[in-house]
Design a protein around this motif. Sequence first.
Motif, PDB file in Angstrom:
ATOM      1  N   ALA A  46       0.912  -1.125  -0.040  1.00  0.00           N
ATOM      2  CA  ALA A  46      -0.054   0.138   0.108  1.00  0.00           C
ATOM      3  C   ALA A  46       0.892   1.127  -0.127  1.00  0.00           C
ATOM      4  O   ALA A  46       0.672   2.134  -0.721  1.00  0.00           O
ATOM      5  N   GLN A  47       2.024   1.032   0.865  1.00  0.00           N
ATOM      6  CA  GLN A  47       2.923   2.266   0.875  1.00  0.00           C
ATOM      7  C   GLN A  47       3.523   2.578  -0.472  1.00  0.00           C
ATOM      8  O   GLN A  47       3.673   3.777  -0.963  1.00  0.00           O
ATOM      9  N   ARG A  48       3.651   1.504  -0.991  1.00  0.00           N
ATOM     10  CA  ARG A  48       4.569   1.464  -2.288  1.00  0.00           C
ATOM     11  C   ARG A  48       3.678   2.270  -3.558  1.00  0.00           C
ATOM     12  O   ARG A  48       4.218   2.986  -4.321  1.00  0.00           O
ATOM     13  N   THR A  49       2.263   1.630  -3.332  1.00  0.00           N
ATOM     14  CA  THR A  49       1.389   2.223  -4.520  1.00  0.00           C
ATOM     15  C   THR A  49       1.259   3.663  -4.244  1.00  0.00           C
ATOM     16  O   THR A  49       0.987   4.606  -5.107  1.00  0.00           O
ATOM     17  N   PHE A  50       0.929   4.048  -2.865  1.00  0.00           N
ATOM     18  CA  PHE A  50       0.780   5.577  -2.619  1.00  0.00           C
ATOM     19  C   PHE A  50       2.056   6.405  -3.113  1.00  0.00           C
ATOM     20  O   PHE A  50       1.933   7.464  -3.559  1.00  0.00           O
ATOM     21  N   ALA A  51       3.198   5.952  -2.787  1.00  0.00           N
ATOM     22  CA  ALA A  51       4.441   6.591  -3.089  1.00  0.00           C
ATOM     23  C   ALA A  51       4.516   6.677  -4.782  1.00  0.00           C
ATOM     24  O   ALA A  51       4.978   7.866  -5.153  1.00  0.00           O
ATOM     25  N   HIS A  52       4.399   5.677  -5.447  1.00  0.00           N
ATOM     26  CA  HIS A  52       4.154   5.716  -6.959  1.00  0.00           C
ATOM     27  C   HIS A  52       3.092   7.040  -7.391  1.00  0.00           C
ATOM     28  O   HIS A  52       3.578   7.623  -8.097  1.00  0.00           O
ATOM     29  N   GLY A  53       1.921   6.857  -6.547  1.00  0.00           N
ATOM     30  CA  GLY A  53       0.872   7.828  -7.080  1.00  0.00           C
ATOM     31  C   GLY A  53       1.310   9.275  -6.927  1.00  0.00           C
ATOM     32  O   GLY A  53       1.181  10.226  -7.427  1.00  0.00           O
ATOM     33  N   VAL A  54       1.819   9.450  -5.521  1.00  0.00           N
ATOM     34  CA  VAL A  54       2.104  10.848  -5.016  1.00  0.00           C
ATOM     35  C   VAL A  54       3.254  11.661  -5.948  1.00  0.00           C
ATOM     36  O   VAL A  54       3.212  12.702  -6.273  1.00  0.00           O
ATOM     37  N   THR A  55       4.268  10.717  -5.927  1.00  0.00           N
ATOM     38  CA  THR A  55       5.335  11.312  -6.815  1.00  0.00           C
ATOM     39  C   THR A  55       4.960  11.764  -8.306  1.00  0.00           C
ATOM     40  O   THR A  55       5.375  12.469  -8.873  1.00  0.00           O
ATOM     41  N   ALA A  56       4.123  10.789  -8.725  1.00  0.00           N
ATOM     42  CA  ALA A  56       3.835  10.997 -10.369  1.00  0.00           C
ATOM     43  C   ALA A  56       2.856  12.472 -10.151  1.00  0.00           C
ATOM     44  O   ALA A  56       2.986  13.243 -11.173  1.00  0.00           O
ATOM     45  N   LEU A  57       1.993  12.557  -9.428  1.00  0.00           N
ATOM     46  CA  LEU A  57       1.099  13.587  -9.258  1.00  0.00           C
ATOM     47  C   LEU A  57       2.234  15.085  -9.126  1.00  0.00           C
ATOM     48  O   LEU A  57       1.792  16.171  -9.530  1.00  0.00           O
ATOM     49  N   SER A  58       3.157  14.722  -8.139  1.00  0.00           N
ATOM     50  CA  SER A  58       3.975  15.930  -7.790  1.00  0.00           C
ATOM     51  C   SER A  58       4.751  16.422  -9.037  1.00  0.00           C
ATOM     52  O   SER A  58       4.917  17.514  -9.307  1.00  0.00           O
ATOM     53  N   THR A  59       5.143  15.370  -9.942  1.00  0.00           N
ATOM     54  CA  THR A  59       5.855  15.706 -10.948  1.00  0.00           C
ATOM     55  C   THR A  59       4.892  16.618 -12.096  1.00  0.00           C
ATOM     56  O   THR A  59       5.227  17.524 -12.561  1.00  0.00           O
ATOM     57  N   PHE A  60       3.546  16.109 -11.952  1.00  0.00           N
ATOM     58  CA  PHE A  60       2.545  16.834 -13.001  1.00  0.00           C
ATOM     59  C   PHE A  60       2.287  18.127 -12.550  1.00  0.00           C
ATOM     60  O   PHE A  60       2.254  18.800 -13.395  1.00  0.00           O
ATOM     61  N   PHE A  61       2.013  18.446 -11.216  1.00  0.00           N
ATOM     62  CA  PHE A  61       1.831  19.634 -10.903  1.00  0.00           C
ATOM     63  C   PHE A  61       2.968  20.495 -10.442  1.00  0.00           C
ATOM     64  O   PHE A  61       2.936  21.692  -9.741  1.00  0.00           O
ATOM     65  N   GLY A  62       4.023  19.975 -10.864  1.00  0.00           N
ATOM     66  CA  GLY A  62       5.574  20.754 -10.538  1.00  0.00           C
ATOM     67  C   GLY A  62       5.590  20.969  -8.944  1.00  0.00           C
ATOM     68  O   GLY A  62       6.360  21.960  -8.679  1.00  0.00           O
TER      69      GLY A  62
END
Length: 314
Positions: free
Chosen positions: A162-178
């Motif tokens: 669950a933590q790994r899935t969250f980490a991949h998701g939040v880092t992808a979103l952070s890149t998208f939103f700068g």
Amino acid sequence: MELSPAPLFTDVAGAPAGGAAHWLATEDGLRLRIAHWSPTGTAKGTVLLFPGRTEYIEKYGPAAGDLTARGFATLVVDWRGQGLADRLLPDPRPGHVVNFPDYQRDVAAVVQAASALDLPKPWFLIAHSMGGCIGLRALIEGLPVAAAAFSGPMWAISLSMAQRTFAHGVTALSTFFGLSHRLSPGTKGANYVQVQPFEGNGLTNDPEMYRFLQNQLAAHPELGIGGPSLQWLREALRETARLAHQPSPDLPCLTFLGTADAIVSRTAIETRMEHWPKGELDLVEAGRHEVLMEDAATRARTFDRIAALFDAAS
């Protein structure tokens, strides 16, 4: 390669006398710091010591003492973004990297500096945590060492599914939103030892060593960094995933892992060491993440084993 004198905080390093520090430049124009120590008499070779994330040269002063006492010269580096090396963000607190392979530019600069300083050969590698990830990539790409030792290597981060899935998701979103320069969720801008009491810490069972680390940053706070940026986390996940598909080099190797280490993935380490030609895994009972900074008896045993490996590989 041009080297110029750099500061070395001997007041807190706990290192042997005679150390020297230098500034050097990477091929992409960043300034790094290295320091080196030599043993009394003829050296058996030189250990390239690759620290982990948040770390700095002075933290490995005692390790330099342990190695020089066993006849090995030692070179330690401040990676880009930490210690006294150039920071990569206007806010100096997060541990940050643009691309994880950029650390190999630092490795290349270290190798050039070791050659320029004519440090005695053969060369060997000791790599801790994030340095273990950097070091494994460097070995695969031909780092000129005769043997390697790892301490709690970051060949995967200890995360639940669950933590790994969250980490991949939040880092992808952070890149998208700068927002990839922001601290990762749940981390702080201060260094771990500055905010975490000894009780319950994940680094060492030795209270004296923990105070040693706290005192270093109290005296020289400019050495410390805090939690990783979201970009660092994204890059670390990607690099460890890439490395998982790479075969281990045919090189003598000894890897230490504390059985109480909750920072790196035990499964990833055990899996790699099962298939490492000439490799051995040493499980340190009740050891935490920093086996090289456990109690005196554990450190003596660890460095004795490392010295024996390097002696045999010479």
